[in-house]
Design a protein around this motif. Structure first.
Motif, PDB file in Angstrom:
ATOM      1  N   GLY A  42       1.573   6.700  -3.441  1.00  0.00           N
ATOM      2  CA  GLY A  42       1.500   6.859  -4.671  1.00  0.00           C
ATOM      3  C   GLY A  42       1.093   5.474  -5.373  1.00  0.00           C
ATOM      4  O   GLY A  42       0.206   5.551  -6.312  1.00  0.00           O
ATOM      5  N   PHE A  43       1.955   4.556  -5.104  1.00  0.00           N
ATOM      6  CA  PHE A  43       1.554   3.274  -5.629  1.00  0.00           C
ATOM      7  C   PHE A  43       0.069   2.829  -5.388  1.00  0.00           C
ATOM      8  O   PHE A  43      -0.531   2.269  -6.276  1.00  0.00           O
ATOM      9  N   LEU A  44      -0.307   2.984  -4.342  1.00  0.00           N
ATOM     10  CA  LEU A  44      -1.624   2.554  -3.678  1.00  0.00           C
ATOM     11  C   LEU A  44      -2.577   3.319  -4.600  1.00  0.00           C
ATOM     12  O   LEU A  44      -3.797   2.785  -4.805  1.00  0.00           O
ATOM     13  N   ARG A  45      -2.424   4.681  -4.802  1.00  0.00           N
ATOM     14  CA  ARG A  45      -3.360   5.625  -5.416  1.00  0.00           C
ATOM     15  C   ARG A  45      -3.465   5.003  -6.911  1.00  0.00           C
ATOM     16  O   ARG A  45      -4.556   4.947  -7.674  1.00  0.00           O
ATOM     17  N   ARG A  46      -2.195   4.605  -7.568  1.00  0.00           N
ATOM     18  CA  ARG A  46      -2.387   4.308  -8.903  1.00  0.00           C
ATOM     19  C   ARG A  46      -3.152   2.899  -9.186  1.00  0.00           C
ATOM     20  O   ARG A  46      -3.650   2.627 -10.047  1.00  0.00           O
ATOM     21  N   HIS A  47      -3.100   2.054  -8.000  1.00  0.00           N
ATOM     22  CA  HIS A  47      -3.883   0.727  -8.129  1.00  0.00           C
ATOM     23  C   HIS A  47      -4.538   0.635  -6.871  1.00  0.00           C
ATOM     24  O   HIS A  47      -4.867  -0.411  -6.372  1.00  0.00           O
ATOM     25  N   ARG A  48      -5.693   1.902  -6.928  1.00  0.00           N
ATOM     26  CA  ARG A  48      -6.446   1.865  -5.792  1.00  0.00           C
ATOM     27  C   ARG A  48      -7.764   0.701  -5.825  1.00  0.00           C
ATOM     28  O   ARG A  48      -8.163   0.270  -4.772  1.00  0.00           O
ATOM     29  N   VAL A  49      -8.068   0.484  -7.136  1.00  0.00           N
ATOM     30  CA  VAL A  49      -9.170  -0.536  -7.253  1.00  0.00           C
ATOM     31  C   VAL A  49      -8.676  -1.861  -6.437  1.00  0.00           C
ATOM     32  O   VAL A  49      -9.185  -2.531  -5.821  1.00  0.00           O
ATOM     33  N   PHE A  50      -7.481  -2.385  -6.880  1.00  0.00           N
ATOM     34  CA  PHE A  50      -7.115  -3.662  -6.281  1.00  0.00           C
ATOM     35  C   PHE A  50      -6.578  -3.519  -5.032  1.00  0.00           C
ATOM     36  O   PHE A  50      -6.815  -4.067  -4.139  1.00  0.00           O
ATOM     37  N   ALA A  51      -6.000  -2.066  -4.572  1.00  0.00           N
ATOM     38  CA  ALA A  51      -5.840  -1.984  -3.218  1.00  0.00           C
ATOM     39  C   ALA A  51      -6.875  -2.038  -2.140  1.00  0.00           C
ATOM     40  O   ALA A  51      -6.879  -2.850  -1.143  1.00  0.00           O
ATOM     41  N   VAL A  52      -7.982  -1.538  -2.583  1.00  0.00           N
ATOM     42  CA  VAL A  52      -9.270  -1.594  -2.059  1.00  0.00           C
ATOM     43  C   VAL A  52      -9.856  -3.115  -1.773  1.00  0.00           C
ATOM     44  O   VAL A  52     -10.101  -3.610  -0.655  1.00  0.00           O
ATOM     45  N   ALA A  53      -9.626  -3.970  -2.857  1.00  0.00           N
ATOM     46  CA  ALA A  53     -10.159  -5.484  -3.045  1.00  0.00           C
ATOM     47  C   ALA A  53      -9.533  -6.110  -2.322  1.00  0.00           C
ATOM     48  O   ALA A  53      -9.640  -7.043  -1.183  1.00  0.00           O
ATOM     49  N   PHE A  54      -8.017  -5.703  -2.027  1.00  0.00           N
ATOM     50  CA  PHE A  54      -6.972  -6.518  -1.275  1.00  0.00           C
ATOM     51  C   PHE A  54      -7.141  -6.180   0.102  1.00  0.00           C
ATOM     52  O   PHE A  54      -7.283  -7.161   1.097  1.00  0.00           O
ATOM     53  N   ALA A  55      -7.540  -4.865   0.433  1.00  0.00           N
ATOM     54  CA  ALA A  55      -7.650  -4.809   1.988  1.00  0.00           C
ATOM     55  C   ALA A  55      -9.161  -5.329   2.424  1.00  0.00           C
ATOM     56  O   ALA A  55      -9.162  -5.873   3.688  1.00  0.00           O
ATOM     57  N   LEU A  56     -10.166  -5.547   1.681  1.00  0.00           N
ATOM     58  CA  LEU A  56     -11.399  -6.166   2.022  1.00  0.00           C
ATOM     59  C   LEU A  56     -11.170  -7.506   2.289  1.00  0.00           C
ATOM     60  O   LEU A  56     -11.598  -8.152   3.105  1.00  0.00           O
ATOM     61  N   GLY A  57     -10.359  -8.206   1.659  1.00  0.00           N
ATOM     62  CA  GLY A  57     -10.119  -9.453   1.645  1.00  0.00           C
ATOM     63  C   GLY A  57      -9.128  -9.701   2.610  1.00  0.00           C
ATOM     64  O   GLY A  57      -9.333 -10.865   3.482  1.00  0.00           O
ATOM     65  N   ALA A  58      -8.187  -8.875   3.259  1.00  0.00           N
ATOM     66  CA  ALA A  58      -7.569  -8.980   4.426  1.00  0.00           C
ATOM     67  C   ALA A  58      -8.368  -8.941   5.507  1.00  0.00           C
ATOM     68  O   ALA A  58      -8.172  -9.546   6.658  1.00  0.00           O
ATOM     69  N   VAL A  59      -9.380  -7.933   5.531  1.00  0.00           N
ATOM     70  CA  VAL A  59     -10.367  -7.963   6.528  1.00  0.00           C
ATOM     71  C   VAL A  59     -11.347  -9.301   6.877  1.00  0.00           C
ATOM     72  O   VAL A  59     -11.443  -9.454   8.017  1.00  0.00           O
ATOM     73  N   LEU A  60     -11.815  -9.683   5.695  1.00  0.00           N
ATOM     74  CA  LEU A  60     -12.296 -10.896   5.776  1.00  0.00           C
ATOM     75  C   LEU A  60     -11.389 -12.192   6.613  1.00  0.00           C
ATOM     76  O   LEU A  60     -12.131 -12.687   7.200  1.00  0.00           O
ATOM     77  N   ARG A  61     -10.213 -12.153   6.300  1.00  0.00           N
ATOM     78  CA  ARG A  61      -9.519 -12.912   6.902  1.00  0.00           C
ATOM     79  C   ARG A  61      -9.164 -12.714   8.264  1.00  0.00           C
ATOM     80  O   ARG A  61      -9.188 -13.761   9.082  1.00  0.00           O
ATOM     81  N   LEU A  62      -9.012 -11.620   8.729  1.00  0.00           N
ATOM     82  CA  LEU A  62      -9.244 -11.201  10.000  1.00  0.00           C
ATOM     83  C   LEU A  62     -10.138 -11.675  10.915  1.00  0.00           C
ATOM     84  O   LEU A  62     -10.159 -12.175  11.881  1.00  0.00           O
TER      85      LEU A  62
END
Length: 526
Positions: free
Chosen positions: A23-43
């Motif tokens: 539910g938290f991720l759905r409410r903040h899905r814009v930042f969650a997607v950006a955060f996940a993309l940033g994590a992928v770039l670091r991986l």
């Protein structure tokens, strides 16, 4: 009859931990997607450039972790972090923690801008985007360097101070301890204490909070300086501040204008450079780190003091006196070189400054220098404290520490870096937006915009004034500049849009908005 309590105990409709997270991720899905993309770039970075990337300063941090001691050139904060992680014998783990620090920096920015300043989710995400996606930010996190840790600490301090409407002395203690860690990570962190204290005084936080911040910062800092005195003989954090300022002034200092007494100030004469000013190196680092001919004026004049006597108290004090005399005798020349280096941060592209070798250390290269057997070229074998740089790194890793270039991940990040990074003019525009936010709040001395903006401006100006421009010094200022600009734009745009939408949606929506827990904290309004 069934009681209400029994019904409540039998009700299993309350969401579980996983449901709350989703539910938290759905409410903040814009930042969650950006955060996940940033994590992928670091991986991808870790897969392509493992176990870590190296800078010239990296080896001294490793040396401190292997042989704990007060380092004469830079504080030991980051070296202690490597010491904490030493039992794992993994530079991969070190850079993983640094990538997590970068992601945590972005998360702190988003939380502050959303909860305390009421920015829309997309606006708070946009402010954190340079930290998440800038290729040079990600590359800096992959280096064995202190900058990612320093950035997180500074952003953490600013976040804590702006978050609390009435700060308690307990929170003040936490802020002071974070400031101490900041100054022990990079010595430029100590002036931020002054900025925070002034902000708290202007905000009328109360004397208990101010005292708590100062004392909590002073105790670890003074303890470290006492350790430095016991080891080196000087109550200080380093033996390099005067020498670094000397290299700043060496490119323009003219001893003929400095009124040096050749009979009483021989130590200053030893620091004079024989080359005419118009024939000197364009970058100041040469006069501290360059390998020159002793006394010729074309190389490192510090060789005149004798081998191995560069970072001593005597040399540092003489260099500090020389630099101060040069600045007072030639203030116009000093201001000119400071302005020139400060403005480098706002140029388009990335010129190869101060030299090609340093420029390449900040690059994701899809290839690496190989030895005669086709293996990654060994790390430099420079002398270090009780060893050599290459053997120190091997000892820490308990295996080969050289950077290994792995396809296709290395090529992905190399191509990504050519396109995705914060250009200098855009950073300049972000700073100007924040400056506007400070100016329009002149009655409250800049309000909440002042703290992040002044911190960002100071982090950009300090290297130009005391050392020399370096691209890695720019990155810690970026999140602070973005925070200041975002707070400014919240007042200019978003705060004006919401009343119109409220009028159109009627009283029901107004009541719903009044009940929202995410409404901005009025304490942060100017």
């Amino acid at each position: 009859m069934v009681s209400v309590a029994e019904i409540a105990r039998g009700d299993h409709s309350a969401p579980g931990p996983m449901a709350r997270v989703l539910g938290f991720l759905r409410r903040h899905r814009v930042f969650a997607v950006a955060f996940a993309l940033g994590a992928v770039l670091r991986l991808v970075t870790m897969l392509g450039y493992g176990p870590a990337m190296w800078f010239n300063d990296s080896y001294e941090y490793v040396s401190v972790a292997l042989h704990p001691r007060p380092h004469p050139i830079r504080p030991d904060g980051y070296g202690f972090w490597l010491l904490v992680l030493k039992p794992f014998h993994s530079f991969t783990l070190v850079v993983l923690t640094q990538h997590l620090m970068g992601l945590a920096t972005a998360a702190l920015m988003y939380a502050l801008l959303r909860r305390k300043f009421g920015l829309p989710k997309w606006g708070a995400t946009l402010a954190a985007a340079p930290v998440l996606f800038d290729a040079y930010q990600i590359q800096l996190e992959q280096l064995i360097m202190s900058d990612s840790m320093f950035t997180l600490l500074v952003v953490g301090v600013v976040t804590l101070v702006l978050w609390h409407r009435r700060m308690s002395w307990q929170v003040g203690v936490v802020v002071g301890l974070l400031l101490a860690l900041t100054s022990l990570t990079r010595s430029i962190g100590l002036p931020i204490l002054v900025l925070v204290v002034v902000y708290l005084v202007v905000k009328r936080t109360g004397w208990k909070v101010v005292v708590a911040v100062v004392v909590a910062c002073a105790v670890p800092t003074v303890t470290y300086m006492s350790w430095f005195k016991a080891s080196v003989g000087k109550f200080a954090m380093t033996n390099s501040d005067g020498l670094i300022l000397y290299m700043r002034t060496a490119i323009f200092a003219d001893c003929a204008k400095m009124n040096i007494d050749k009979y009483k100030e021989l130590e200053l004469l030893l620091l004079c450079i024989n080359d005419p000013v118009d024939q000197r190196k364009e970058y100041a680092q040469w006069y501290l780190w360059g390998q020159g001919g002793g006394g010729t004026g074309t190389g490192e004049v510090l060789h005149r003091w004798g081998s191995g006597k560069k970072f001593t108290e005597i040399t540092n004090e003489a260099a500090s006196t020389f630099a101060s005399r040069a600045i007072l005798s030639q203030p116009g020349d000093y201001l000119q070189v400071v302005a020139r280096d400060f403005l480098r941060a706002f140029k388009w592209g990335r010129p190869r400054f101060p030299d090609e070798a340093t420029y390449n250390m900040y690059q994701f290269r899809p290839y690496y220098d190989l030895d005669a057997y086709g293996r990654p070229k060994r790390l430099p074998n420079w002398p270090s404290f009780q060893g050599r740089t290459d053997t120190d790194a091997f000892s820490y890793e308990q295996g080969p520490p050289e950077t290994r270039i792995v396809s296709p991940w290395a090529e992905i990040m190399s191509n990504y870096q050519k396109v995705v990074y914060l250009q200098g003019p855009l950073l300049g525009g972000i700073l100007l937006v924040g400056l506007y936010g400070v100016a329009v709040r002149w009655r409250t001395l800049g309000g909440p915009v002042a703290l992040p903006w002044l911190a960002a401006f100071g982090l950009l100006l300090a290297p130009a004034a005391t050392a020399e421009f370096d691209y890695r010094y720019v990155l810690p200022a970026v999140p602070l500049a973005c925070m200041a600009a975002a707070i400014t734009l919240r007042r200019v745009t978003w705060a004006r849009l919401r009343p119109r939408s409220a009028a159109a949606s009627g009283p029901t929506s107004r009541r719903a908005r009044a009940a929202r827990p995410s409404a901005p904290d009025t304490a942060t309004r100017s």
